[in-house]
Design a protein around this motif. Sequence first.
Motif, PDB file in Angstrom:
ATOM      1  N   GLN A  57      32.777  -9.005  23.008  1.00  0.00           N
ATOM      2  CA  GLN A  57      31.536  -8.275  22.719  1.00  0.00           C
ATOM      3  C   GLN A  57      31.794  -6.774  22.641  1.00  0.00           C
ATOM      4  OE1 GLN A  57      29.045  -9.709  25.923  1.00  0.00           O
ATOM      5  NE2 GLN A  57      28.031 -11.186  24.582  1.00  0.00           N
ATOM      6  N   LEU A  58      32.632  -6.266  23.517  1.00  0.00           N
ATOM      7  CA  LEU A  58      32.958  -4.834  23.501  1.00  0.00           C
ATOM      8  C   LEU A  58      33.590  -4.452  22.165  1.00  0.00           C
ATOM      9  CD1 LEU A  58      33.013  -2.256  25.312  1.00  0.00           C
ATOM     10  CD2 LEU A  58      35.339  -2.914  25.929  1.00  0.00           C
ATOM     11  N   HIS A  97      30.974  -4.818  19.333  1.00  0.00           N
ATOM     12  CA  HIS A  97      30.012  -3.717  19.425  1.00  0.00           C
ATOM     13  C   HIS A  97      30.612  -2.418  18.862  1.00  0.00           C
ATOM     14  CE1 HIS A  97      26.498  -1.652  20.975  1.00  0.00           C
ATOM     15  NE2 HIS A  97      27.296  -0.737  21.500  1.00  0.00           N
ATOM     16  N   ARG A 126      30.753  -2.576  14.858  1.00  0.00           N
ATOM     17  CA  ARG A 126      29.531  -3.096  14.225  1.00  0.00           C
ATOM     18  C   ARG A 126      29.485  -2.825  12.726  1.00  0.00           C
ATOM     19  NH1 ARG A 126      27.890  -0.370  18.657  1.00  0.00           N
ATOM     20  NH2 ARG A 126      27.017   1.341  17.445  1.00  0.00           N
ATOM     21  N   PHE A 179      27.394 -11.115  14.673  1.00  0.00           N
ATOM     22  CA  PHE A 179      28.002 -10.560  15.885  1.00  0.00           C
ATOM     23  C   PHE A 179      28.265 -11.640  16.937  1.00  0.00           C
ATOM     24  CE2 PHE A 179      25.892  -6.109  15.333  1.00  0.00           C
ATOM     25  CZ  PHE A 179      26.707  -5.880  14.234  1.00  0.00           C
ATOM     26  N   GLU A 180      27.272 -12.470  17.203  1.00  0.00           N
ATOM     27  CA  GLU A 180      27.404 -13.509  18.234  1.00  0.00           C
ATOM     28  C   GLU A 180      28.503 -14.507  17.877  1.00  0.00           C
ATOM     29  OE1 GLU A 180      25.928 -13.857  21.193  1.00  0.00           O
ATOM     30  OE2 GLU A 180      24.477 -12.236  21.012  1.00  0.00           O
ATOM     31  N   TRP A 182      25.155  -6.609  24.980  1.00  0.00           N
ATOM     32  CA  TRP A 182      25.420  -5.745  23.823  1.00  0.00           C
ATOM     33  C   TRP A 182      25.047  -4.312  24.155  1.00  0.00           C
ATOM     34  CZ3 TRP A 182      28.406  -7.833  20.299  1.00  0.00           C
ATOM     35  CH2 TRP A 182      28.450  -9.211  20.233  1.00  0.00           C
ATOM     36  N   PRO A 183      25.918  -3.512  24.689  1.00  0.00           N
ATOM     37  CA  PRO A 183      27.312  -3.798  25.012  1.00  0.00           C
ATOM     38  C   PRO A 183      27.423  -4.471  26.378  1.00  0.00           C
ATOM     39  CG  PRO A 183      26.860  -1.512  25.533  1.00  0.00           C
ATOM     40  CD  PRO A 183      25.593  -2.084  24.944  1.00  0.00           C
TER      41      PRO A 183
END
Length: 181
Positions: free
Chosen positions: A51-52, A55, A58, A68-69, A175-176
């Motif tokens: 996720q980092l 993010h 992006r 994103f997921e 997120w984040p």
Amino acid sequence: MRRLGMDDSESLAQAAVADAAHKFLLSAAGDGGLLRAWPLVDPTLRICLAQLWVHANRGPITRLDFDFEEVAAALAKEGPGHRLWSNFETVTVRALRKTVYAGIGDNPENWGIASAPRLIDVETKLLYVHDVSKLPGAVWESDTYSIVVPMVMRLTDGEWRVLNVGSDVVPEPGWPPRLRH
């Protein structure tokens, strides 16, 4: 070195935690890479690292029309489950090495883990990794100043895995994600 009052089972349990942390450090921050270290990483840290990275990237990920997921979930899986894995691995290893090297140097021969982990909860422990070359007799004493790299370790599926590096925080996905105070 044996601590007073420590029985053999406690000593073996502590050795298992330290051994898992050391294997991770040698793989991710030493001469290995993230793929080799990935099985040693707790699923929570996996998703937080993914996720980092997502993010922080992006813009390009949006331009490539990725969700994103979905990208984060694929990166967090065992092995390179996504075509963006190599980019993710490069950036993540660079960040891990920067964290480790800033605290304890880049020579794995000098990386030592304190013998008494701190208990966060029953299955989660906090370790401190020291540069033993800067410690008298390569042993840290409680009243001695030493720069350390904290590592949070968690017992997951019967194995000790890395839950965080460079912070004593139990990470939280989002997120984040939250990896530090």
